[in-house]
Motif scaffolding. Structure first.
Motif, PDB file in Angstrom:
ATOM      1  N   SER A 174      57.455  15.748 -20.275  1.00  0.00           N
ATOM      2  CA  SER A 174      56.854  16.544 -19.889  1.00  0.00           C
ATOM      3  C   SER A 174      57.607  17.512 -20.077  1.00  0.00           C
ATOM      4  CB  SER A 174      56.703  16.762 -18.495  1.00  0.00           C
ATOM      5  OG  SER A 174      57.824  16.564 -17.150  1.00  0.00           O
ATOM      6  N   GLY A 175      57.218  19.218 -20.008  1.00  0.00           N
ATOM      7  CA  GLY A 175      58.653  20.131 -20.404  1.00  0.00           C
ATOM      8  C   GLY A 175      57.880  20.079 -22.024  1.00  0.00           C
ATOM      9  N   GLY A 176      58.628  20.826 -22.859  1.00  0.00           N
ATOM     10  CA  GLY A 176      59.064  21.524 -24.795  1.00  0.00           C
ATOM     11  C   GLY A 176      57.677  22.375 -24.634  1.00  0.00           C
ATOM     12  N   GLY A 177      57.549  22.929 -25.073  1.00  0.00           N
ATOM     13  CA  GLY A 177      56.721  24.235 -25.565  1.00  0.00           C
ATOM     14  C   GLY A 177      57.274  24.960 -26.538  1.00  0.00           C
ATOM     15  N   LEU A 178      56.782  26.029 -27.143  1.00  0.00           N
ATOM     16  CA  LEU A 178      57.285  27.828 -27.504  1.00  0.00           C
ATOM     17  C   LEU A 178      58.530  27.918 -27.241  1.00  0.00           C
ATOM     18  CD1 LEU A 178      57.169  28.615 -30.721  1.00  0.00           C
ATOM     19  CD2 LEU A 178      55.532  30.302 -28.919  1.00  0.00           C
ATOM     20  N   VAL A 179      59.690  28.385 -28.213  1.00  0.00           N
ATOM     21  CA  VAL A 179      60.617  29.168 -28.053  1.00  0.00           C
ATOM     22  C   VAL A 179      61.648  30.324 -29.380  1.00  0.00           C
ATOM     23  CG1 VAL A 179      61.714  27.331 -25.912  1.00  0.00           C
ATOM     24  CG2 VAL A 179      62.776  26.935 -28.221  1.00  0.00           C
ATOM     25  N   THR A 187      55.861  15.557 -26.493  1.00  0.00           N
ATOM     26  CA  THR A 187      55.356  16.896 -26.084  1.00  0.00           C
ATOM     27  C   THR A 187      55.807  17.754 -27.404  1.00  0.00           C
ATOM     28  OG1 THR A 187      55.747  17.994 -24.269  1.00  0.00           O
ATOM     29  CG2 THR A 187      57.826  16.690 -25.183  1.00  0.00           C
ATOM     30  N   GLN A 188      55.032  18.520 -27.224  1.00  0.00           N
ATOM     31  CA  GLN A 188      55.463  19.496 -29.097  1.00  0.00           C
ATOM     32  C   GLN A 188      56.522  20.581 -28.569  1.00  0.00           C
ATOM     33  OE1 GLN A 188      53.828  20.028 -31.921  1.00  0.00           O
ATOM     34  NE2 GLN A 188      55.388  21.261 -32.561  1.00  0.00           N
ATOM     35  N   VAL A 189      57.542  20.212 -29.281  1.00  0.00           N
ATOM     36  CA  VAL A 189      58.754  21.233 -29.101  1.00  0.00           C
ATOM     37  C   VAL A 189      58.860  22.439 -30.465  1.00  0.00           C
ATOM     38  CG1 VAL A 189      60.840  21.840 -29.184  1.00  0.00           C
ATOM     39  CG2 VAL A 189      60.313  19.764 -27.858  1.00  0.00           C
ATOM     40  N   THR A 190      58.493  23.581 -30.607  1.00  0.00           N
ATOM     41  CA  THR A 190      57.850  24.727 -31.573  1.00  0.00           C
ATOM     42  C   THR A 190      59.355  25.682 -31.545  1.00  0.00           C
ATOM     43  OG1 THR A 190      55.665  24.624 -31.466  1.00  0.00           O
ATOM     44  CG2 THR A 190      56.870  26.126 -32.582  1.00  0.00           C
ATOM     45  N   VAL A 191      59.787  25.533 -32.073  1.00  0.00           N
ATOM     46  CA  VAL A 191      61.245  26.781 -32.311  1.00  0.00           C
ATOM     47  C   VAL A 191      60.711  28.314 -33.656  1.00  0.00           C
ATOM     48  CG1 VAL A 191      63.674  27.878 -32.467  1.00  0.00           C
ATOM     49  CG2 VAL A 191      62.808  24.935 -31.512  1.00  0.00           C
ATOM     50  N   SER A 192      60.364  29.546 -33.286  1.00  0.00           N
ATOM     51  CA  SER A 192      60.289  29.732 -34.123  1.00  0.00           C
ATOM     52  C   SER A 192      61.606  30.969 -34.546  1.00  0.00           C
ATOM     53  CB  SER A 192      59.227  31.165 -33.327  1.00  0.00           C
ATOM     54  OG  SER A 192      60.001  32.400 -32.376  1.00  0.00           O
ATOM     55  N   SER A 193      61.580  31.104 -35.714  1.00  0.00           N
ATOM     56  CA  SER A 193      62.613  31.850 -36.005  1.00  0.00           C
ATOM     57  C   SER A 193      62.649  33.273 -36.751  1.00  0.00           C
ATOM     58  CB  SER A 193      62.808  31.865 -37.650  1.00  0.00           C
ATOM     59  OG  SER A 193      61.080  32.524 -38.685  1.00  0.00           O
TER      60      SER A 193
END
Length: 124
Positions: A7-12, A118-124
């Motif tokens: 669990s966890g992850g997401g967009l940051v 779990t997907q982790v997406t880091v936006s610039s």
């Protein structure tokens, strides 16, 4: 049947933090190392970190050392990957995995059971 549920992850945004969790069941959680790996789109899966049995030592990829922390609670059968100061290059699907022994390795082929990712997406 051994299970690892993540669990966890997401967009940051860049510089943000996330914590991933991995709950193991149907085996002696305390006796096995837990590894964390990630896979970016179009790339091979790569080592991130591992923690040995009962927290007896950890190892990190050079790309995450000092930013990521791996931990575990054998009472609850849970492992965590705390990720700070995230960068766009940290984007990917993150997996936890159980090693067949008490001591982790950086080689993903040595691990037996895997979480669902779990997907982790880091936006610039």
């Amino acid at each position: 049947q051994v299970r690892l549920v993540q669990s966890g992850g997401g967009l940051v945004h860049t510089g943000g933090s996330l914590t991933l969790s991995c709950v193991g069941s149907s085996y002696d959680f305390s006796a096995r190392a837990i590894g964390w790996f990630r896979q970016a789109l179009g790339q091979e899966r790569e080592f991130v970190a591992f923690i040995n049995y009962s927290g007896g030592g950890q190892d990190y990829a050079s790309s995450v050392r000092g930013r990521f922390t791996v931990s575990r609670d054998d009472n609850t059968g849970t492992a965590w990957l705390q990720m700070n100061t995230l960068k766009p290059e940290d984007t990917g699907v993150y997996y936890c995995s159980r090693h067949p022994t008490a001591w982790g390795t950086r080689d993903d082929s040595s691990y037996q059971y895997w979480g669902q990712g779990t997907q982790v997406t880091v936006s610039s």
